[in-house]
Design an enzyme around this catalytic site. Structure first.
Site, short mmCIF file in Angstrom:
data_model
loop_
_atom_site.label_atom_id
_atom_site.label_comp_id
_atom_site.label_asym_id
_atom_site.label_seq_id
_atom_site.Cartn_x
_atom_site.Cartn_y
_atom_site.Cartn_z
CB CYS A 1 -83.72 11.55 -99.40
SG CYS A 1 -84.82 10.46 -98.69
CB CYS B 1 -81.13 9.28 -96.66
SG CYS B 1 -81.44 8.60 -98.52
CG HIS C 1 -82.91 7.52 -102.00
ND1 HIS C 1 -83.67 8.61 -101.08
CD2 HIS C 1 -83.04 8.30 -103.31
CE1 HIS C 1 -84.34 9.35 -102.06
NE2 HIS C 1 -83.80 9.13 -103.23
CG ASN D 1 -100.11 6.56 -99.99
OD1 ASN D 1 -101.14 5.84 -100.24
ND2 ASN D 1 -100.09 7.60 -99.20
CG HIS E 1 -85.89 6.53 -98.32
ND1 HIS E 1 -84.47 6.85 -98.24
CD2 HIS E 1 -86.33 5.71 -97.57
CE1 HIS E 1 -83.96 6.24 -97.28
NE2 HIS E 1 -84.78 5.39 -96.95
CG HIS F 1 -92.10 6.88 -97.05
ND1 HIS F 1 -91.86 7.15 -98.17
CD2 HIS F 1 -92.99 7.60 -96.51
CE1 HIS F 1 -92.66 8.04 -98.58
NE2 HIS F 1 -93.36 8.66 -97.68
CD GLN G 1 -97.69 8.85 -94.97
OE1 GLN G 1 -98.42 9.70 -94.19
NE2 GLN G 1 -97.91 9.18 -96.07
#
Lengths: 368, 368
Positions: free
Chosen positions: B67, B70, B143, B183, B194, B196, B198
């Site tokens: 990933c 991470c 993660h 999203n 993971h 996250h 944007q």
């Protein structure tokens, strides 16, 4: 064309190449109960657009095992009472627009482009009944066919049906715009695989059409010319033409929003399908079939999921500005991969095209 | 906050609850080659909007097995050089906006809201380089976590990072609007699991924001009042409030386009996250977590796929009109089922909501 009616009073129409098929006389022997009544149109004051809220549709029954778009066969009773058909059109049993309430009176009040309905709710949260009409168009009685498999003659018959429906729905008091379209592919949620399209008789002019016609109006005022004609001329001379003949041009537009997006313009301006001359209909069939074949051939072993819809002039306005054209868009972006609309597109309306219009056009040109 | 840089020159920022973590000093030991250069913005004259065409992104490499979000661990080198982090923000390696070209000059020409770029193409097909900035925000080094699993304190740290990024990007010459979003879910195409979000620093004001602010301007002129404030007051008194506290109200809007759509308004007007007072940040964390828990609990055994994004004021205009708010939308329409956008939505912009806003609000209210 022959007309019949379904068990709950919905209309069905049969379009045939020969007269005398006498399909309209077959009775629908099902017990369907009452027709769904019309849902609601809610006006979104922030986005300045109507949203159809038809809570009944989410609860619609699971699909029966038998395909409802195949002809009825003995005890297998479907939406089509006749034992065979070429092209059939019937009112959607679970419509987003229209329903049992019937047609609205166009002499009533008007709000936000919706005619003849009394406004309810508050100034910030207004609503009217969702009038209009939703129809299903069966392209073939063959369950396993796809539009791309149709003969040019059958495409012409489909076009005749769409033209007749456009003229008929345009004469209703509650239809502001007629949209004929096909969704194809499980990737975009199609659950009925029998080849079929739909017709929405919207009771308002849709947001995209308003935007296009506003742009066309500004261009006409600034230049005296038709914007669609100018775009067509520039695209015809450019690198993104996928296929063309004497009457039609198919191109990937300069600022395509989708990985695969093809626009098919007639080379002359017509307001809608009802106004399209026969030579244009005849020339359309092979070109559209060619484009669809290219779409399917682009990624061998996969069908291209697509949405294909006709931009037609609104019924009562801007008929001298609008230019009939077909738009095909696909979420396929590469073999086995689809583009999802995520926050930028869905929340902000900001589109990102990762494939690129010239690359998409090249793939389609090279596909056959 | 500490700053570092990645092997190809991209910026990385670490946000921590305590100072002195010294994460910025870890070097990125990967060989990443050159940074992608900026793509193109194409102006769609028919739709009156910009489309980002970044052909390079479609060819971006498949995800590595490890990933990339991470922390780096020995020889496992990721996008995060530090061996641990709380919240990390870095420039997207394959951005839709911005790239190696660097920042545009805001004193240059301007077209369609994009500053400082020379227009290329033709009047019907204009383009400029896709300036702006795309960043990735890692919410946690764990993660397998999801935003809904974060502690309120971590949500506050994420909010501090978003506020800092909003202020920083707003000071760039080429950013017209800052959009912070997440999203979540394979159903909407998320491939990196993971946790996250944007940040897009758009070089133009997005179509939806323009529409909302146009409506707000008309309302202000007609009534002297703020449209968002009036909508909030009406929703607060209505049946669609999902959750609320002294500083925030979460409701399903009257004309929701999506089966599940929740708007979170601060009860006072702020232009953007950089202007949000600390008490509002503190009050936001538990309320947002509550709403996300309700979303996940709505259909037991399933995570709700969602898009969640902050509507912020444009950087240089309408800052007195805009009202900061969060919009969460989901394509989930029933257990195991999603709503696909098909032709009506995608080609015409005509949305149909089959679940209904009151039903969605009730499901979320009853979920916990």
């Amino acid at each position: 064309m022959e007309s019949g009616s379904l068990a709950d009073g919905r209309q069905i129409l049969y379009f045939d190449t020969a007269t005398g098929a006498r399909r309209g006389s077959f009775a629908d022997k099902r017990d369907l109960g009452d027709r769904a009544s019309a849902g609601q149109l809610r006006y979104d004051v922030l986005r300045d657009e109507w949203v159809a809220v038809s809570a009944g549709r989410n609860a619609r029954p699971q699909l029966p095992v038998a395909c409802p778009l195949c002809p009825s066969d003995g005890d297998e009773l479907t939406e089509i009472p006749a034992p065979n058909y070429e092209v059939a059109v019937f009112e959607n049993r679970f419509p987003s627009f229209g329903g049992a309430a019937g047609e609205a009176n166009e002499h009533g009040p008007s709000f936000g482009g919706v005619q003849g309905e009394a406004l309810e709710g508050t100034p910030l949260a207004p609503n009217v009944p969702a009038t209009g009409r939703c129809e299903v168009v069966c392209f073939s009685s063959e369950h396993d066919a796809s539009f791309v498999d149709l003969s040019p003659e059958r495409v012409e018959l489909v076009m005749a049906a769409l033209a007749q429906r456009t003229a008929d729905l345009s004469a209703r008091g509650d239809v502001a715009q007629v949209f004929c379209f096909e969704n194809r592919g499980v990737e975009i949620g199609v659950t009925l695989h029998h080849p079929h399209g739909q017709i929405y008789g919207y009771p308002f002019v849709t947001p995209q059409t308003r935007r296009h016609l506003d742009a066309a109006r500004r261009h006409q005022e600034a230049t005296g010319r038709n914007l669609f004609g100018d775009i067509l001329a520039e695209e015809q001379a450019g690198p993104r033409v996928v296929a063309a003949n004497d009457h039609w041009t198919a191109f990937v537009p300069y600022a395509a929003r989708w990985p695969f997006e093809v626009h098919l313009y007639p080379n002359e301006r017509f307001a809608d399908l009802a106004a399209l001359p026969e030579e244009y209909v005849k020339a359309f069939a092979p070109l559209y079939l060619d484009v669809l074949k290219r779409c399917d051939a682009a990624f061998p072993g996969e069908q291209m999921p697509y949405m294909s819809g006709w931009h037609q002039a609104p019924v009562k306005e801007d008929r001298d500005l609008a230019w009939l054209r077909l738009e095909i868009v696909s979420i396929r972006r590469a073999a086995g991969k689809v583009k999802f609309l995520a926050s930028s597109e869905s929340v902000m309306g900001g589109f990102v095209n990762d494939l690129g219009p010239e690359a998409a056009a090249q793939i389609l040109k090279d596909a056959l």
